[in-house]
Design a protein around this motif. Sequence first.
Motif, PDB file in Angstrom:
ATOM      1  N   THR A 200       0.836  -1.189   0.000  1.00  0.00           N
ATOM      2  CA  THR A 200       0.000   0.000   0.000  1.00  0.00           C
ATOM      3  C   THR A 200       0.879   1.250   0.000  1.00  0.00           C
ATOM      4  N   PRO A 201       0.401   2.340  -0.600  1.00  0.00           N
ATOM      5  CA  PRO A 201       1.183   3.581  -0.642  1.00  0.00           C
ATOM      6  C   PRO A 201       0.978   4.416   0.604  1.00  0.00           C
ATOM      7  N   CYS A 202       1.803   5.452   0.744  1.00  0.00           N
ATOM      8  CA  CYS A 202       1.645   6.387   1.856  1.00  0.00           C
ATOM      9  C   CYS A 202       2.168   7.762   1.458  1.00  0.00           C
ATOM     10  N   TRP A 203       1.300   8.761   1.573  1.00  0.00           N
ATOM     11  CA  TRP A 203       1.738  10.142   1.453  1.00  0.00           C
ATOM     12  C   TRP A 203       2.236  10.603   2.819  1.00  0.00           C
ATOM     13  N   ALA A 204       3.438  11.166   2.868  1.00  0.00           N
ATOM     14  CA  ALA A 204       3.998  11.694   4.113  1.00  0.00           C
ATOM     15  C   ALA A 204       4.166  13.204   3.968  1.00  0.00           C
ATOM     16  N   VAL A 205       3.697  13.937   4.953  1.00  0.00           N
ATOM     17  CA  VAL A 205       3.832  15.395   4.944  1.00  0.00           C
ATOM     18  C   VAL A 205       4.755  15.820   6.080  1.00  0.00           C
ATOM     19  N   MET A 206       5.743  16.644   5.749  1.00  0.00           N
ATOM     20  CA  MET A 206       6.651  17.231   6.726  1.00  0.00           C
ATOM     21  C   MET A 206       6.171  18.654   6.985  1.00  0.00           C
ATOM     22  N   ALA A 207       5.593  18.880   8.153  1.00  0.00           N
ATOM     23  CA  ALA A 207       4.944  20.156   8.458  1.00  0.00           C
ATOM     24  C   ALA A 207       5.648  20.864   9.607  1.00  0.00           C
ATOM     25  N   HIS A 248       1.294  11.101   8.290  1.00  0.00           N
ATOM     26  CA  HIS A 248       1.179  10.019   7.315  1.00  0.00           C
ATOM     27  C   HIS A 248      -0.265   9.846   6.882  1.00  0.00           C
ATOM     28  N   GLY A 249      -0.488   9.891   5.586  1.00  0.00           N
ATOM     29  CA  GLY A 249      -1.814   9.615   5.059  1.00  0.00           C
ATOM     30  C   GLY A 249      -2.167   8.153   5.234  1.00  0.00           C
ATOM     31  N   ALA A 255      -3.876   5.906  -1.540  1.00  0.00           N
ATOM     32  CA  ALA A 255      -4.169   5.229  -2.805  1.00  0.00           C
ATOM     33  C   ALA A 255      -5.121   6.058  -3.664  1.00  0.00           C
ATOM     34  N   ALA A 256      -6.112   6.660  -3.031  1.00  0.00           N
ATOM     35  CA  ALA A 256      -7.101   7.447  -3.779  1.00  0.00           C
ATOM     36  C   ALA A 256      -6.494   8.712  -4.368  1.00  0.00           C
ATOM     37  N   HIS A 257      -5.433   9.236  -3.759  1.00  0.00           N
ATOM     38  CA  HIS A 257      -4.818  10.493  -4.206  1.00  0.00           C
ATOM     39  C   HIS A 257      -3.375  10.275  -4.678  1.00  0.00           C
ATOM     40  N   LEU A 258      -3.086   9.047  -5.111  1.00  0.00           N
ATOM     41  CA  LEU A 258      -1.709   8.662  -5.411  1.00  0.00           C
ATOM     42  C   LEU A 258      -1.058   9.525  -6.476  1.00  0.00           C
ATOM     43  N   GLU A 259      -1.796   9.900  -7.491  1.00  0.00           N
ATOM     44  CA  GLU A 259      -1.211  10.620  -8.618  1.00  0.00           C
ATOM     45  C   GLU A 259      -1.354  12.141  -8.504  1.00  0.00           C
ATOM     46  N   ARG A 292       5.380   5.225  -2.754  1.00  0.00           N
ATOM     47  CA  ARG A 292       4.465   4.446  -3.596  1.00  0.00           C
ATOM     48  C   ARG A 292       4.293   3.027  -3.059  1.00  0.00           C
ATOM     49  N   PHE A 293       5.356   2.479  -2.488  1.00  0.00           N
ATOM     50  CA  PHE A 293       5.301   1.121  -1.940  1.00  0.00           C
ATOM     51  C   PHE A 293       5.717   1.188  -0.474  1.00  0.00           C
ATOM     52  N   ALA A 294       4.765   1.423   0.407  1.00  0.00           N
ATOM     53  CA  ALA A 294       5.105   1.697   1.798  1.00  0.00           C
ATOM     54  C   ALA A 294       4.968   0.486   2.715  1.00  0.00           C
ATOM     55  N   MET A 295       3.827  -0.189   2.667  1.00  0.00           N
ATOM     56  CA  MET A 295       3.558  -1.258   3.623  1.00  0.00           C
ATOM     57  C   MET A 295       3.026  -2.496   2.920  1.00  0.00           C
ATOM     58  N   PRO A 296       3.555  -3.696   3.250  1.00  0.00           N
ATOM     59  CA  PRO A 296       2.994  -4.924   2.691  1.00  0.00           C
ATOM     60  C   PRO A 296       1.621  -5.192   3.284  1.00  0.00           C
ATOM     61  N   SER A 297       0.693  -5.631   2.452  1.00  0.00           N
ATOM     62  CA  SER A 297      -0.671  -5.828   2.925  1.00  0.00           C
ATOM     63  C   SER A 297      -1.336  -7.007   2.206  1.00  0.00           C
ATOM     64  N   PRO A 298      -1.130  -8.239   2.702  1.00  0.00           N
ATOM     65  CA  PRO A 298      -0.214  -8.620   3.782  1.00  0.00           C
ATOM     66  C   PRO A 298       1.119  -9.043   3.189  1.00  0.00           C
ATOM     67  N   PRO A 299       2.143  -9.336   4.039  1.00  0.00           N
ATOM     68  CA  PRO A 299       3.406  -9.867   3.512  1.00  0.00           C
ATOM     69  C   PRO A 299       3.234 -11.316   3.071  1.00  0.00           C
ATOM     70  N   LEU A 300       4.205 -11.812   2.306  1.00  0.00           N
ATOM     71  CA  LEU A 300       4.192 -13.222   1.929  1.00  0.00           C
ATOM     72  C   LEU A 300       4.445 -14.076   3.167  1.00  0.00           C
ATOM     73  N   ASP A 301       4.221 -15.368   3.022  1.00  0.00           N
ATOM     74  CA  ASP A 301       4.384 -16.282   4.154  1.00  0.00           C
ATOM     75  C   ASP A 301       5.766 -16.931   4.172  1.00  0.00           C
ATOM     76  N   THR A 302       6.770 -16.219   3.650  1.00  0.00           N
ATOM     77  CA  THR A 302       8.127 -16.739   3.633  1.00  0.00           C
ATOM     78  C   THR A 302       9.088 -15.595   3.945  1.00  0.00           C
TER      79      THR A 302
END
Length: 345
Positions: A200-207, A248-249, A255-259, A292-302
Amino acid sequence: MPASRVLDDLLPRPGGPLPRVAVIGAGVSGLVLARMLTGAGFPVRVLDKGRGPGGRLSTRLHADGGTFDHGAQYFTARDPLFQAQVNAWREVGVAAEWRGRIGTLERGAVTPSSKESVRYVGVPGMNTLATVLAEGLGVRSGVRVERVARDGKAWRLTSDSGEDLGLADVVVAAVPAPQAVALLEGAPTLAARAREARLTPCWAVMARFAAPVALALDGAFVKDSPLSWVAREASKPGRASGERWVLHGSPEYSAAHLEETPEQVAPKLVEAFARAVGADVRAVEAVAHRWRFAMPSPPLDTPALYDADTGLGACGDWCAGPRVEGAFLSGVALARQVVAGVAGQ
């Protein structure tokens, strides 16, 4: 104890000539793998597209001397080996416990955390840990590997600019799963497994704010909001003073505002922060960064992927589990598989 000693002496040294190893990606898993194989006597190269090692262990320096950990926020340790590494980092002062006030935040309502988790951060920034892991490895930054193709019994690596990056006997893709797929074409089974992973993606804002934000928390998981997490940077050990926050978004919002552009996203997430806090807080400066590629959802089982017959492999938090610990353990697992593969030849 030197900060890298835990990894440097972890593997036995195989006898005879050892295969040349190319590690693509200088995030936690790639650096751990490279560190372990180097300690076992393997000739290792690390190639990374970024400006420096770290991946999501990323810290940005502001003009006022303050910093923003805009990627990984902190880490915990459950596995004994990772805890030993954390202890070694702490002994040399590059990691410390973060004793900030943590809880949940929902439209002005604050709920302190009831869990007694020990949280750590890199000092003076999260990227310090990557710098320590990379010491002595000769990481080459600013190069994107686009193609891995057979050349006799070895693999030839080529950059996106067409540069010949030389030969390797073992090639590891220590990058997000969608980027690993193309690099694993020589091992179709591994490429198929990497294709299964979802990130999953993540927008990060430094404020940055002119006045202190009136919130009785230093880090908060945000509910019912476009945000998922916020953190007060100066509450972490070794940081400069000043009212700096990382926002962090949520995966859904990101995902909805990725572009959208960073300029479009930053004010929206600052506004969401004000709603979550329940006060009229206004940033004097806000800069957004897209993971763009922030968190596995879910990770593989290996814990890692490796094909000893082809010498291709992959590792990362999308294999062993999210967070810094998962990336660390994935690199450890793959290093052990590579050594086992050599011993079995």
